[in-house]
Design a protein around this motif. Structure first.
Motif, PDB file in Angstrom:
ATOM      1  N   GLY A 153       0.814  -1.217   0.000  1.00  0.00           N
ATOM      2  CA  GLY A 153       0.000   0.000   0.000  1.00  0.00           C
ATOM      3  C   GLY A 153       0.849   1.269   0.000  1.00  0.00           C
ATOM      4  N   HIS A 226       6.901  -6.549  -9.864  1.00  0.00           N
ATOM      5  CA  HIS A 226       5.470  -6.238  -9.736  1.00  0.00           C
ATOM      6  C   HIS A 226       5.225  -4.728  -9.740  1.00  0.00           C
ATOM      7  N   ARG A 243      -5.312   1.323  -3.770  1.00  0.00           N
ATOM      8  CA  ARG A 243      -5.489  -0.089  -3.383  1.00  0.00           C
ATOM      9  C   ARG A 243      -5.787  -0.174  -1.904  1.00  0.00           C
TER      10      ARG A 243
HETATM   11  C1  HEM Z   1       2.528  -2.385  -5.418  1.00  0.00           C
HETATM   12  C2  HEM Z   1       1.451  -6.642  -3.349  1.00  0.00           C
HETATM   13  C3  HEM Z   1      -1.901  -7.472  -6.789  1.00  0.00           C
HETATM   14  C4  HEM Z   1      -1.312  -2.918  -8.305  1.00  0.00           C
HETATM   15  C5  HEM Z   1       2.565  -3.490  -4.600  1.00  0.00           C
HETATM   16  C6  HEM Z   1       3.516  -3.707  -3.544  1.00  0.00           C
HETATM   17  C7  HEM Z   1       3.199  -4.881  -2.945  1.00  0.00           C
HETATM   18  C8  HEM Z   1       2.067  -5.441  -3.647  1.00  0.00           C
HETATM   19  C9  HEM Z   1       3.891  -5.530  -1.761  1.00  0.00           C
HETATM   20  C10 HEM Z   1       4.683  -2.755  -3.186  1.00  0.00           C
HETATM   21  C11 HEM Z   1       4.350  -1.747  -2.145  1.00  0.00           C
HETATM   22  C12 HEM Z   1       3.279  -0.761  -2.527  1.00  0.00           C
HETATM   23  O1  HEM Z   1       3.527   0.222  -3.234  1.00  0.00           O
HETATM   24  O2  HEM Z   1       2.157  -0.992  -2.125  1.00  0.00           O
HETATM   25  C13 HEM Z   1       0.447  -7.236  -4.109  1.00  0.00           C
HETATM   26  C14 HEM Z   1      -0.085  -8.560  -3.870  1.00  0.00           C
HETATM   27  C15 HEM Z   1      -1.022  -8.798  -4.843  1.00  0.00           C
HETATM   28  C16 HEM Z   1      -1.076  -7.609  -5.686  1.00  0.00           C
HETATM   29  C17 HEM Z   1       0.334  -9.489  -2.741  1.00  0.00           C
HETATM   30  C18 HEM Z   1      -1.854 -10.007  -5.088  1.00  0.00           C
HETATM   31  C19 HEM Z   1      -1.384 -11.231  -4.993  1.00  0.00           C
HETATM   32  C20 HEM Z   1      -2.022  -6.321  -7.507  1.00  0.00           C
HETATM   33  C21 HEM Z   1      -2.947  -6.120  -8.593  1.00  0.00           C
HETATM   34  C22 HEM Z   1      -2.777  -4.831  -9.019  1.00  0.00           C
HETATM   35  C23 HEM Z   1      -1.741  -4.226  -8.200  1.00  0.00           C
HETATM   36  C24 HEM Z   1      -3.907  -7.182  -9.128  1.00  0.00           C
HETATM   37  C25 HEM Z   1      -3.480  -4.068 -10.111  1.00  0.00           C
HETATM   38  C26 HEM Z   1      -4.267  -4.585 -11.010  1.00  0.00           C
HETATM   39  C27 HEM Z   1      -0.236  -2.390  -7.639  1.00  0.00           C
HETATM   40  C28 HEM Z   1       0.238  -1.026  -7.827  1.00  0.00           C
HETATM   41  C29 HEM Z   1       1.376  -0.880  -7.013  1.00  0.00           C
HETATM   42  C30 HEM Z   1       1.554  -2.154  -6.333  1.00  0.00           C
HETATM   43  C31 HEM Z   1      -0.389   0.048  -8.704  1.00  0.00           C
HETATM   44  C32 HEM Z   1       2.250   0.379  -6.866  1.00  0.00           C
HETATM   45  C33 HEM Z   1       3.235   0.493  -7.978  1.00  0.00           C
HETATM   46  C34 HEM Z   1       4.109   1.730  -7.786  1.00  0.00           C
HETATM   47  O3  HEM Z   1       5.144   1.613  -7.115  1.00  0.00           O
HETATM   48  O4  HEM Z   1       3.726   2.776  -8.292  1.00  0.00           O
HETATM   49  N1  HEM Z   1       1.700  -4.576  -4.663  1.00  0.00           N
HETATM   50  N2  HEM Z   1      -0.177  -6.686  -5.198  1.00  0.00           N
HETATM   51  N3  HEM Z   1      -1.301  -5.157  -7.303  1.00  0.00           N
HETATM   52  N4  HEM Z   1       0.569  -3.032  -6.743  1.00  0.00           N
HETATM   53 FE1  HEM Z   1       0.245  -4.882  -6.014  1.00  0.00          FE
END
Ligand code: HEM
Length: 314
Positions: A153, A226, A243
């Motif tokens: 997040g 990711h 998110r």
């Molecule tokens: C970033 C976990 C699925 C969109 C992140 C981060 C983690 C994470 C740990 C890095 C810290 C942060 O900025 O929040 C997960 C997990 C998922 C998941 C465990 C499911 C298994 C998704 C999906 C999407 C998404 C399905 C969009 C369709 C994003 C975005 C970021 C992000 C937009 C920030 C990117 C940036 O640095 O600008 N996610 N995520 N995530 N995630 Fe996910």
């Protein structure tokens, strides 16, 4: 010239809560079911007040989303410009499945007790007009980490930026104050994930595990992390979403997951993120988070302004 006030959004841009539930319903066939469902949705605010007043010291919020399949039937109005059903995305190795969902109740509270009480009253009011297709209770894990143990997040905007990223404006005046929302329930293979080295996990997420520091992006043709796959940029700059992911678990069943929920002013932004994750950028270099996380649901909703919901009955 008089200023036109933008309708008040539901509680979209709220800080992360301690507990949440994601209740997904389908509306049963028939005019009676439609009438009852419409009336209950319209009176959601009254139910929220019933719960809030009994525990004024605790935060509680409820967002109602409506899916494309029932939009016309429930509201009698043309759908928001971008609203469409969640479309399955098939990558070479992983699939973002599409599953049924006509109504989403995204409930957030400091105390799960309030959420359960609200859901009980809500479902009693709906009676046989709806069927519950999914109901997931999420909890806040240490340091706002997900069950992959990374802080989740961080890149979210807050305050006015969060509103700008999530709330529809002049581009669709009839639905100003609303927000597109996509949900997906992911189940993790924690055994496999935990057998990876910390460095390998960090490369998959794109941040360090202990202190959450961003790692440099990979080059154009290389396997991307990711966070890079989910960064959408074009000539207008970066397009962000909000998110409110929640971990959920039933340890006795070996079930550990992340409930993904993303709010966006433009649906295409989330769709683009999903395409980059599942198909890969460049294909077939998919998001390696998917090798340890299986999407078992996928639905799209529109969360209209508060007034739109209240006016449904009239
Ligand atoms: C970033 C976990 C699925 C969109 C992140 C981060 C983690 C994470 C740990 C890095 C810290 C942060 O900025 O929040 C997960 C997990 C998922 C998941 C465990 C499911 C298994 C998704 C999906 C999407 C998404 C399905 C969009 C369709 C994003 C975005 C970021 C992000 C937009 C920030 C990117 C940036 O640095 O600008 N996610 N995520 N995530 N995630 Fe996910």
């Amino acid at each position: 010239m008089s200023q036109v006030e933008s309708p008040q959004p539901q509680d979209v841009a709220k800080p992360l809560s301690q507990s949440a539930a994601f209740l997904v319903l389908t509306i049963n066939d028939g005019e009676d079911a439609t009438r009852t469902a419409r009336s209950v949705v319209a009176s959601t605010d009254d139910l929220v007040k019933n719960v809030r007043i009994r525990s004024a010291e605790n935060f509680f919020s409820c967002n109602v989303g409506i899916g494309h399949r029932v939009w016309d039937r429930l509201t009698g109005k043309p759908a928001p410009k971008e609203l469409k059903p969640f479309a399955e995305i098939k990558g070479a190795k992983h699939t973002a499945v599409a599953t049924p969902g006509d109504l989403l109740f995204h409930l957030r509270a400091d105390n799960l007790g309030l959420i359960v009480e609200f859901e009980r009253m809500l479902l009693e009011a709906f009676g046989t007009s709806v069927s519950a297709v999914d109901d997931v209770a999420g909890f806040r894990y240490f340091d706002t980490r997900d069950l992959l143990e990374f802080v989740d997040g961080t890149a979210n905007a807050s305050g006015p930026d969060a509103e700008h990223d999530t709330i529809v404006g002049a581009e669709d005046p009839a639905y100003a104050g609303g927000s597109y929302v996509v949900t997906q329930k992911y189940l993790h293979d924690l055994g496999d994930w935990r057998s990876q080295s910390t460095e390998a996990q960090e490369a998959i997420i794109g941040r360090t595990k202990f202190d959450n520091v961003e790692l440099p992006d990979a080059g154009d043709d290389q396997q991307k992390a990711h966070k890079t796959l989910c960064t959408i940029e074009d000539e207008d700059g970066e397009h962000d979403i909000l998110r409110d992911n929640m971990p959920f678990a039933i340890p006795g069943k070996g079930e550990y997951g992340t409930y993904f929920i993303g709010y966006s002013r433009h649906l295409w932004v989330i769709e683009k993120m999903l395409e980059r994750m599942f198909v890969g950028a460049p294909p077939p270099l998919h998001d390696r988070i998917l090798d340890f996380s299986t999407a078992v649901t996928g639905s799209t909703f529109f969360v209209p302004s508060r007034q739109f919901i209240t006016d449904l009955e009239t």
